[in-house]
Write a protein that holds these residues in place. Structure first.
Motif, PDB file in Angstrom:
ATOM      1  N   LYS A   1       0.825  -1.208   0.000  1.00 43.50           N
ATOM      2  CA  LYS A   1       0.000   0.000   0.000  1.00 43.50           C
ATOM      3  C   LYS A   1       0.861   1.260   0.000  1.00 43.50           C
ATOM      4  N   ARG A   2       1.931   1.259   0.797  1.00 39.14           N
ATOM      5  CA  ARG A   2       2.729   2.489   0.887  1.00 39.14           C
ATOM      6  C   ARG A   2       3.510   2.738  -0.413  1.00 39.14           C
TER       7      ARG A   2
ATOM      8  N   LYS B   1       0.878   3.978  -3.007  1.00 39.79           N
ATOM      9  CA  LYS B   1       0.487   5.361  -2.702  1.00 39.79           C
ATOM     10  C   LYS B   1       1.620   6.336  -3.031  1.00 39.79           C
TER      11      LYS B   1
ATOM     12  N   ASP C   1       1.147   9.270  -5.641  1.00 42.44           N
ATOM     13  CA  ASP C   1       1.241  10.656  -5.169  1.00 42.44           C
ATOM     14  C   ASP C   1       2.384  11.408  -5.849  1.00 42.44           C
TER      15      ASP C   1
END
Length: 495
Positions: free
Chosen positions: A439-440, A443, A447
């Motif tokens: 997930k990180r 993201k 981003d």
């Protein structure tokens, strides 16, 4: 003849099935291990830059470097390689020590319950695994290959075995330095032992040693070791300006790293090793006729048991020793090391069996000895000694008489539950870590396409992953390179 073969197969199939289950379980677990720290460098353009000049003035770990280059570019390859090596270590330890009934469950439990710092650096961290796990795996292959030298008759080794043994010695000596030194000692020891005992030289034994020498010469020809020896390397050092400085460094390394991480923190292994010593002593004590020898053996055994108790107390209390207490623990560990050697010497065993036990015991010391004079050293450096201490424990157990072992083997079945619980716990921890890591990264990549400053969360259960934080600039840059994030993007780590 056919009936004999079928009986042998019927005995082997259940063990093969156990190894298959272990392999599949490890495939699942290893697939969850995230890339972190130097993995980001090896898996990006930094790794290719290191390769472009053949690792000159970086590292002579040519085999280890090539392994990590490959593993950081394919999670599937990494997962399969990790599961293969770890299953291989379990099976080789079991085979070296006689394939004792239900021992594979105990071996698996001790491996799964290794100290967390060792687990995260030597197994979970791909860069650590590529050096510290693969190297001991290859050494165990050779130890297993030559295990027959302790028998009354020398096994017949086909001449063509010289080729794979040459390659094994060569590759195994170019992975990590303290195992390089050990491979030289191992190769020479086997040749001399067979020459003295059987008055023979074996082509495959000579080939392994020649390969180990060639690998060591290749490794240490790298210019980085000249930089280390002269103090020009900013990361690695050796010695400390004369005899007094070197002694101080060795003492500091022993008290702060070698003693706790090489011995005291291994409380599960220490308990197993002490337990095996107690069981064997109960079985052989009656065969010692000299009272003084018996007293020495019992005093040594008492020290071994007390050290295991101290190890457990430290683990349960969670108290970190400092100052005078650290020195006391250092002395206790030194007494324990001597006591273990004395215990093995006084055992009333056949000379071949005693020599074999002493070889495993001294192998631990040979693997640790180089760590007294080099920096940096970490938990990963003690994975190979940990495995060899496990081999020692199981081989001590192999000398227990068959009737007693049959009774104990029933109790060893319980360790399958221990292994299952340990695996389930680690699976949960690394599943949570893996989910958060995916997930990180997703993201961060998303981003970075619209923002000049992005936030990257700290991984949960951070103690179980080595160098996963991105607070420092070096790790931020490598994280961006590995994940294809523009280098102009600024990263801020958040909880």
């Amino acid at each position: 003849m056919n009936n004999k073969i079928s009986k042998q197969n019927s005995k082997q199939l259940p063990l093969l099935a156990v190894y298959a289950v272990i392999f599949v379980a490890l495939l699942v677990l290893c697939s969850l291990f995230p890339y972190s720290g130097d993995d980001w460098a090896w898996g990006s353009s930094i790794g290719l830059a290191r390769l472009s000049n053949w690792f000159d003035n970086y590292s002579g770990r040519y085999a280890g470097n090539l392994i990590v280059l490959a593993l950081t570019r394919s999670n599937v390859l990494k997962t399969v390689t990790m599961a293969t090596c770890l299953t291989g270590i379990v099976s080789l330890v079991n085979k070296i020590t006689g394939n004792q009934k239900n021992a594979v469950y105990l071996i698996s439990s001790v491996m799964l319950l290794m100290p967390v710092p060792m687990l995260r650096q030597a197994v979970v961290w791909t860069s650590g695994f590529a050096n510290y796990t693969t190297s001991i795996f290859l050494m165990l292959i050779y130890i297993c290959y030559v295990r027959g030298i302790y028998e009354d008759e020398l096994p017949k080794y086909p001449i063509w075995h010289a080729v794979p043994m040459l390659l094994l010695g060569f590759v195994g000596s170019m992975i990590v330095e303290h195992i390089t030194i050990y491979s030289l000692v191992l190769g020479l020891y086997v040749i001399l032992f067979v020459l003295i005992k059987f008055k023979k030289l074996v082509a495959s034994h000579i080939a392994f040693f020649v390969g180990a020498v060639a690998g060591a010469l290749t490794m240490f020809s790298n210019s980085v070791y000249h930089s280390v020896a002269t103090g020009e390397d900013g990361y690695r050092t050796m010695g400390d300006g004369g005899i007094v400085g070197t002694v101080k460094r060795a003492l500091n390394a022993y008290l702060n790293t070698i003693m706790p991480e090489g011995f005291l923190d291994n409380f599960v292994l220490n308990v197993v090793l002490a337990g095996m010593c107690v069981v064997l002593w109960i079985c052989v004590r009656k065969f010692i006729s000299k009272k003084l020898v018996r007293i020495i053996g019992e005093m040594s055994l008492a020290v071994i048991v007390m050290f295991a108790s101290l190890s457990v107390m430290n683990a349960v209390s969670g108290v970190k020793a400092t100052g005078f207490l650290t020195k006391c623990e250092g002395l206790a560990t030194l007494v324990y090391i001597v006591a273990m050697g004395v215990f093995l010497l006084v055992l009333p065993l056949e000379i071949n069996k005693r020599v074999k036990l002493l070889f495993y015991y001294l192998s631990v010391g040979c693997m640790i000895a180089p760590l007294f004079v080099v920096t940096p050293i970490g938990s990963r450096c003690f994975f190979a000694p940990y495995v060899m201490m496990l081999v020692l424990a199981l081989d001590i157990y192999a000398n227990v008489n068959e009737e007693v072992r049959e009774k104990i083997s029933k109790a060893l079945r319980v360790t399958v539950l221990t292994a299952f619980v340990a695996f389930a716990f680690l699976f949960y921890v690394y599943f949570v870590i893996h989910t958060a890591d995916v997930k990180r990264v997703e993201k961060a990549v998303q981003d970075s396409q619209t923002q000049s400053v992005i936030e990257v969360k700290r991984l949960p259960y951070n103690d179980y992953v080595w160098c996963s934080d991105v607070k420092d600039k070096v790790w931020k840059d490598r994280f961006k390179l590995f994940n294809g994030i523009d280098k102009s993007v600024e990263i801020q780590q958040v909880k």
